[in-house]
Design an enzyme around this catalytic site. Structure first.
Site, PDB file in Angstrom:
ATOM      1  N   GLY A 158       0.850  -1.194   0.000  1.00 27.27           N
ATOM      2  CA  GLY A 158       0.000   0.000   0.000  1.00 27.27           C
ATOM      3  C   GLY A 158       0.884   1.241   0.000  1.00 27.27           C
ATOM      4  N   ARG A 159       0.315   2.351   0.420  1.00 24.79           N
ATOM      5  CA  ARG A 159       1.073   3.617   0.342  1.00 24.79           C
ATOM      6  C   ARG A 159       2.378   3.546   1.143  1.00 24.79           C
ATOM      7  NH1 ARG A 159      -4.194   5.183   1.335  1.00 24.79           N
ATOM      8  NH2 ARG A 159      -3.530   5.008   3.497  1.00 24.79           N
ATOM      9  N   ILE A 160       2.324   2.970   2.347  1.00 25.52           N
ATOM     10  CA  ILE A 160       3.533   2.941   3.190  1.00 25.52           C
ATOM     11  C   ILE A 160       4.540   1.931   2.639  1.00 25.52           C
ATOM     12  CG2 ILE A 160       4.423   2.547   5.522  1.00 25.52           C
ATOM     13  CD1 ILE A 160       1.612   3.470   6.548  1.00 25.52           C
ATOM     14  N   THR A 239       6.218  -2.143  11.581  1.00 28.17           N
ATOM     15  CA  THR A 239       5.665  -0.835  11.963  1.00 28.17           C
ATOM     16  C   THR A 239       4.153  -0.819  11.703  1.00 28.17           C
ATOM     17  OG1 THR A 239       6.205  -0.039   9.744  1.00 28.17           O
ATOM     18  CG2 THR A 239       7.756   0.536  11.496  1.00 28.17           C
ATOM     19  N   SER A 240       3.551  -2.012  11.530  1.00 32.66           N
ATOM     20  CA  SER A 240       2.118  -2.037  11.181  1.00 32.66           C
ATOM     21  C   SER A 240       1.276  -2.226  12.444  1.00 32.66           C
ATOM     22  CB  SER A 240       1.849  -3.111  10.133  1.00 32.66           C
ATOM     23  OG  SER A 240       2.142  -4.403  10.619  1.00 32.66           O
ATOM     24  N   ARG A 241       0.950  -3.461  12.756  1.00 34.57           N
ATOM     25  CA  ARG A 241       0.273  -3.770  14.020  1.00 34.57           C
ATOM     26  C   ARG A 241       0.943  -5.006  14.605  1.00 34.57           C
ATOM     27  NH1 ARG A 241      -1.231   0.652  13.923  1.00 34.57           N
ATOM     28  NH2 ARG A 241      -3.349   1.484  14.036  1.00 34.57           N
ATOM     29  N   GLU A 270      -0.102  -4.019  23.336  1.00 32.21           N
ATOM     30  CA  GLU A 270       0.427  -2.705  23.738  1.00 32.21           C
ATOM     31  C   GLU A 270      -0.356  -2.142  24.905  1.00 32.21           C
ATOM     32  OE1 GLU A 270       0.712  -0.041  20.398  1.00 32.21           O
ATOM     33  OE2 GLU A 270       1.807  -1.518  19.243  1.00 32.21           O
ATOM     34  N   HIS A 288       5.796   2.503  19.521  1.00 32.15           N
ATOM     35  CA  HIS A 288       4.760   2.859  18.542  1.00 32.15           C
ATOM     36  C   HIS A 288       4.840   4.348  18.153  1.00 32.15           C
ATOM     37  CE1 HIS A 288       0.589   1.418  16.955  1.00 32.15           C
ATOM     38  NE2 HIS A 288       1.133   2.312  16.141  1.00 32.15           N
ATOM     39  N   ALA A 290       6.119   5.355  14.867  1.00 27.43           N
ATOM     40  CA  ALA A 290       6.505   5.492  13.453  1.00 27.43           C
ATOM     41  C   ALA A 290       5.971   6.772  12.817  1.00 27.43           C
ATOM     42  CB  ALA A 290       6.062   4.270  12.657  1.00 27.43           C
TER      43      ALA A 290
HETATM   44  C1  GLV Z   1      -0.614   4.278  13.713  1.00 28.90           C
HETATM   45  O1  GLV Z   1      -0.250   3.197  14.051  1.00 28.90           O
HETATM   46  C2  GLV Z   1      -1.697   4.513  12.823  1.00 28.90           C
HETATM   47  O2  GLV Z   1      -2.445   3.565  12.493  1.00 28.90           O
HETATM   48  O3  GLV Z   1      -1.887   5.662  12.408  1.00 28.90           O
END
Ligand code: GLV
Length: 327
Positions: A158-160, A239-241, A270, A288, A290
């Site tokens: 996706g975008r990231i 860096t997602s979930r 978390e 968390h 990012a």
């Molecule tokens: C951060 O984890 C977001 O989903 O924006």
């Protein structure tokens, strides 16, 4: 719903400027008491009489909350919305919005930061130096992994994910990606990214970076069989979930040296971090953050506030994740 005229919006946690001013123009803003627990019953009580809730990713917004009479919109200050029961919201005709796009670069930058930090043992080196252990240059001190020219596997383009691929070009990396939805040919060519299946990505990558939302399909997408198939020098970046990676299986795999290390910004429970990760020098841990740049968090706040203001005024908010509620 409103008391004495102005519609009320519950803001679960303070947001950054210019968010509060945008909200205040549209509604009477109620702050959730900071000392109150974040359980559904407490949130439901606080939301009574509100047309909207501005939530964040630690807020459980499920049917108990979504059934609040008069609730029209939940604006999540995040791109992810796995903290919200979307099916229940849709059934209750509550609009849910998120903050896509504005955090892509900050998050892709941070995925790369974790990748580099884990590859070159930056956290470990910093702790070592501060502790006064640097007594002279040594040829075998803190040997890490090459990034330039290595193979990067991106899970979720996706975008990231695309942002990470874009950065990888500068490091002359071979980029593989796994995503059920292929990129258009021109985008693949522009990014120099090759689509492969998950098994091949896992088997061939020196670095694996995860960029999928948490859904029933992606829960524990990376677990024991994937760790068993990784290169022994592989570094996993998430860096997602947290729950996209089976954290207990990750700990086992790291202990068994099935992979070389990890860079983690997110965790399954978390703010708890698996206790066995804490002493591991080959794992870089972040809380968390990012998307945590001044500009990005401020844009997320503004976007979430605009989404809510539009909904409060009876409009269709721009970043509606359940469009079937308002056509
Ligand atoms: C951060 O984890 C977001 O989903 O924006």
């Amino acid at each position: 719903m409103s008391t004495g005229g102005r519609p009320r919006v519950l803001v679960m946690h303070p947001i950054l400027d210019p968010g509060p001013a945008i909200l205040a123009e549209a509604a009477e803003v109620m702050a959730y008491p900071a000392d109150r627990p974040l359980d559904e019953a407490s949130i439901r009580r606080a939301a009574e009489g509100c047309v909207g809730i501005v939530s964040q990713l630690m807020d459980p917004i499920r049917d108990t909350v979504l059934s609040t009479p008069g609730l029209r919109c939940v604006s999540n200050v995040a791109v992810g919305f796995d903290n919200i029961d979307i099916a229940a919201a849709t059934a209750r005709k509550v609009m849910v919005t998120n903050t896509p796009g504005v955090l892509d670069d900050a998050t892709a930058d941070f995925a790369f930061t974790l990748l580099m930090a884990a590859a070159r043992r930056v956290a470990e080196a910093d702790a070592f130096t501060r502790a006064g252990h640097f007594h002279g240059w040594a040829i075998d001190m803190m040997l890490g992994q090459d990034v330039f020219g290595a193979t990067l596997g991106i899970i979720g383009i996706g975008r990231i994910g695309r942002g990470v691929a874009h950065r990888a070009k500068g490091f002359n990396m071979r980029v593989l990606y796994y995503d059920p939805q292929p990129l258009p040919r021109e985008a693949e060519e522009q990014l120099g990214a090759t689509r492969v299946d998950l098994n091949r990505l896992i088997a061939e990558s020196d670095f694996i970076s995860v960029h999928v939302p948490l859904t029933q399909e992606t829960l524990h997408l990376i677990t024991t069989p994937q760790f068993n198939a990784m290169k022994r020098n592989a570094i996993l970046v998430n860096t997602s979930r947290g729950a996209v990676v089976d954290e207990a299986a990750l700990v086992e795999a790291l202990n068994a040296k099935k992979l070389a290390g990890a860079g983690l910004d997110v965790y399954e429970r978390e703010p708890a971090v698996h206790p066995h990760l804490i002493p591991m020098p080959n794992v870089v841990l972040a809380p968390h953050i990012a998307s945590a740049t001044v500009r990005t968090r401020s844009e997320m706040s503004a976007m979430a506030a605009r989404n809510m203001a539009t909904a409060v005024r009876g409009g269709r908010p721009p970043n509606l994740v359940n469009p079937e509620v308002k056509r």
